[in-house]
Design a protein around this motif. Structure first.
Motif, PDB file in Angstrom:
ATOM      1  N   ALA A 215       5.877  10.119  -6.108  1.00  0.00           N
ATOM      2  CA  ALA A 215       6.295   9.374  -7.297  1.00  0.00           C
ATOM      3  C   ALA A 215       6.041  10.196  -8.565  1.00  0.00           C
ATOM      4  CB  ALA A 215       5.556   8.032  -7.373  1.00  0.00           C
ATOM      5  N   LYS A 216       4.914  10.893  -8.597  1.00  0.00           N
ATOM      6  CA  LYS A 216       4.568  11.700  -9.761  1.00  0.00           C
ATOM      7  C   LYS A 216       5.563  12.859  -9.930  1.00  0.00           C
ATOM      8  CE  LYS A 216       1.073  13.042 -12.708  1.00  0.00           C
ATOM      9  NZ  LYS A 216       0.209  12.251 -13.571  1.00  0.00           N
TER      10      LYS A 216
ATOM     11  N   VAL B 298       8.713  13.127  -8.708  1.00  0.00           N
ATOM     12  CA  VAL B 298      10.063  12.652  -9.017  1.00  0.00           C
ATOM     13  C   VAL B 298      10.138  12.137 -10.443  1.00  0.00           C
ATOM     14  CG1 VAL B 298      11.803  10.903  -8.466  1.00  0.00           C
ATOM     15  CG2 VAL B 298      10.643  12.125  -6.619  1.00  0.00           C
ATOM     16  N   SER B 299       9.157  11.306 -10.826  1.00  0.00           N
ATOM     17  CA  SER B 299       9.244  10.692 -12.159  1.00  0.00           C
ATOM     18  C   SER B 299       9.084  11.739 -13.254  1.00  0.00           C
ATOM     19  CB  SER B 299       8.222   9.558 -12.307  1.00  0.00           C
ATOM     20  OG  SER B 299       6.903  10.028 -12.136  1.00  0.00           O
ATOM     21  N   THR B 300       8.230  12.733 -13.031  1.00  0.00           N
ATOM     22  CA  THR B 300       8.056  13.779 -14.035  1.00  0.00           C
ATOM     23  C   THR B 300       9.332  14.590 -14.213  1.00  0.00           C
ATOM     24  OG1 THR B 300       5.676  13.942 -13.628  1.00  0.00           O
ATOM     25  CG2 THR B 300       6.742  15.872 -14.606  1.00  0.00           C
TER      26      THR B 300
ATOM     27  N   ARG C 261      15.197  11.696  -6.502  1.00  0.00           N
ATOM     28  CA  ARG C 261      14.553  11.558  -5.202  1.00  0.00           C
ATOM     29  C   ARG C 261      13.988  12.904  -4.807  1.00  0.00           C
ATOM     30  NH1 ARG C 261      17.108   9.678  -0.851  1.00  0.00           N
ATOM     31  NH2 ARG C 261      18.707   8.470  -1.903  1.00  0.00           N
TER      32      ARG C 261
END
Lengths: 267, 267, 267, 267
Positions: C94-95, C97-99, C131
């Motif tokens: 998650a870190k 991808v979101s970054t 993704r």
């Protein structure tokens, strides 16, 4: 359909599909085998009968579950490596792990009577847990097995020295523990040799190196279709496998030699 | 430590910690039980001996694995529901599933001889796979069990009619299959009643409703500490549990009545 | 601590640590870019300004996020490949991808004014989803990028022919769609050449091949420590990076030549 | 299709479908906002302009992403809670997180100029990371938001006292840190009051309680179909939403009162 109003609960099921093109290793571990081995009076430091039983359990898995090309075990654990291209059960983690663990448990119990006179008691049955790990290339897969074999060596040298101090040296288990606290491998070898005339190198290869299982000849055409095989296919495969011999080796699996002969075909 | 150069392979292990405060259900399913039941000549449509064996396997799991408050099974499957607050094995999926499946397998084999004269053959051992599912509230948990019980009912009505047509009606299995194709529940009830004088309602409750297992009295203080319990704790718990009776019920678990009496404490 | 009674809610957080020693690819895709490109009147079939903007967004990610060795993009998507040994954010999915997605979005908006006169409207902002995928070896990583580049080619040939039929051939979009239905690549080349005198091979390489970004010279010592880098490290790294040029290539990344020069160091 | 030989790489993609019937919370956090706020000279301890910007970013997410019923934020973070029954993006984690983070980033940048005179520099853009967490019932969801609001209170009391000591008391930042080391809330209140005549209770509610966003009136019929909505549906929904007002509250969200009025409909 009468069942349809409840079927939505299937939506809560989650599958973990293990990453393709990685080597899946399923490791099976005895649960509470310290107590279990005490209850059935396993010989110390190694009980040949118990190792024979666990090796037969591993053979059972090897023959019943597709796409395994190698297994390694010692003490109360066994690791099974699947072909990198295997698509067994679509690589669903829970299905792979539970099938291996259940098959292992069944064969362990089934093989028991061939080695032990005392039958298993319902309150003291052998059980195992398991896990699957993916290794993305041959180097880390080899390092995995090296890790297990070095672990086997370290434990066996310790146990051999510990139980020699207790059984032949007359120390209490507590005294033996204290005696070995902080010792190096060389110290343990020295204790065995100078105090008890035991050359550790002459110990059984099965105890020192664990057991590695491979096919006598490579199996081709094992199911990588992703479909769960039909009952007929399973039977045919089982028949085919039952004719091919398995080799149980007690050899170094850290160095190149083993992998040159028995490693996975990387073509 | 000699092993340290390889220990990095542990970094490839991944744990799936199941979501806290949800009901974990582990469902165990027989692998290839169609063939298995044929090989050991299970009676059709239901073999009481086989159901007794699988119920004993479930009891074994119930007593050996902590934090289970309810189990339900029929045919070759069983579902175990854990306390919503259970922290067994830190809720690690592979550990939970493999432990339940291994324990189930061990007790199934152990119970076999009490019901069957023919011993299990090493080439035809019973094995199971398993999965864990999280249900976030009591409504969906109840719907899960309703789903399994409706499934039991549908299958049993079908199988009862099918095998009556074959065994008493003289139809081939193919003819029986064709005869039942597209029929509703009411049609099957009618066939049984008008052609064979069988009132389906009078069939065994165990066949129609499956088997639900609950504690005779609720267990308090079962381990929710997240720690794997010590050998001593396991023994003490096992002793405690061995004294508390289990109830095997063959009742409706869809309606409210069951859940009012045996459902989880929601306080 | 006053907050402790609620802190247990952190136990519900789950991390997915992406498998070590695999190539992580983060792919970013425009959300609703069909509408977006219409609203801002992108030129058809390709808008050089929009491609310049998205390329700058990719450069921004390349410079700000560690351990990326290659990026490839076309249309409204971009893929970023991380070093196999990267331990950025401990490989938390998650870190990562979101970054990447947030950094991409920020630089896309920041670069907009350099290419478009019309400013972005708050009701029509560009947004992206993303993704992460793990590829365990160089072969599948190359096949991933081949997949994207073939996709670019197929789409661009289609779009070029489609918009030529519409803009130069006077067909309605519906007529153009029907005209192209079922055509092969050769057919589209033929339409362009014989009806409009366009040799597709002479079209812009950026349109036909997409854009590949690599470092001018390889960066060494990028953070693989697993620790989130300190503010000072980030600044130092950013300074270092800001001095090293990036190359934007419009070349074949399917064949060996590219990978021989720019592929990851496999030592 | 020319692309088919490479398309197998899609099989390496893994989706994490978040457990149904749980409250999904996506939390967005500023990346390196300590440096960011220094670079743009945010006022200390709280910069109203920066809070206005982040609140507008949250409003942008609230209006653009479906099925959110509540958001809460302070400082450089914001949490968005989705309807328990939401099936947005089939509850795919990466899609949900990346969409929220990208939309948040876009609106943050878009809102900047309305509050700050100094434009954003390409080398110093605001970026965010994000994560999704599932909470299985309303109690833990409330405890999640209580955790964030208590955290806001603790940080704000500390920062208010710290910066008062520095800006009005003339201490260096190091001295202020030492002065506050080990102090309780009551000590900080006392410092503010007796040394600076500041009653912390009179500070801005936005600083002390953070910002909570809810709909002015509940939205019905938001997409829970599991399908990604069509462009037309998105537009219609956006139009509908653009007419319904959002409420920005600075209130206690720990006690029952808030939840009685604005909590999710549990019917």
């Amino acid at each position: 359909m009468a069942n349809s109003q409840y079927q939505y609960v299937k939506n809560f099921e989650r599958e973990n599909f293990l990453l393709p093109e990685t080597y899946i290793v399923v490791r099976v571990d005895g649960r509470g085998f310290h107590r279990f081995s005490k209850f059935y009076n396993f010989e110390k430091p190694n009980d040949v009968r118990a190792l024979n039983v666990i090796n037969k359990a591993a053979e059972g898995v090897f023959r019943s579950v597709q796409d395994i090309f190698m297994a390694y075990g010692d003490s109360d654990e066994y690791s099974f490596a699947f072909d990198r291209s295997s698509n067994l059960f679509e690589r669903r983690e829970a299905k792979l792990v539970s099938t291996v663990v259940s098959t292992f448990t069944a064969h362990y119990i089934s093989a028991w009577a061939s080695q032990f006179d005392e039958p298993l008691k319902p309150e003291h049955l052998p059980t195992f847990d398991g896990r699957a790990v993916c290794y993305p290339n041959l180097k880390v897969l080899r390092d995995y097995f090296a890790w297990r074999q070095v672990d086997c060596h370290i434990n066996n040298l310790y146990n051999t020295t510990f139980w020699t101090l207790v059984l032949k040296g007359g120390l209490s288990t507590q005294e033996a523990e204290q005696r070995l606290c902080g010792t190096l491998s060389s110290d343990k070898n020295e204790i065995l040799f100078s105090e008890f005339g035991i050359n550790y190198n002459n110990e059984s290869e099965m105890f020192k190196k664990g057991t590695t299982i491979v096919w006598e000849e490579p199996l081709v055409g094992t199911g990588q279709s992703g479909e769960e095989p039909s009952a007929r296919q399973v039977q045919r495969m089982a028949k085919k496998r039952s004719k091919i011999a398995l080799q149980l080796l007690h050899v170094d699996i850290i160095r190149d030699q083993f992998w040159g002969r028995f490693g996975p075909n990387l073509a």
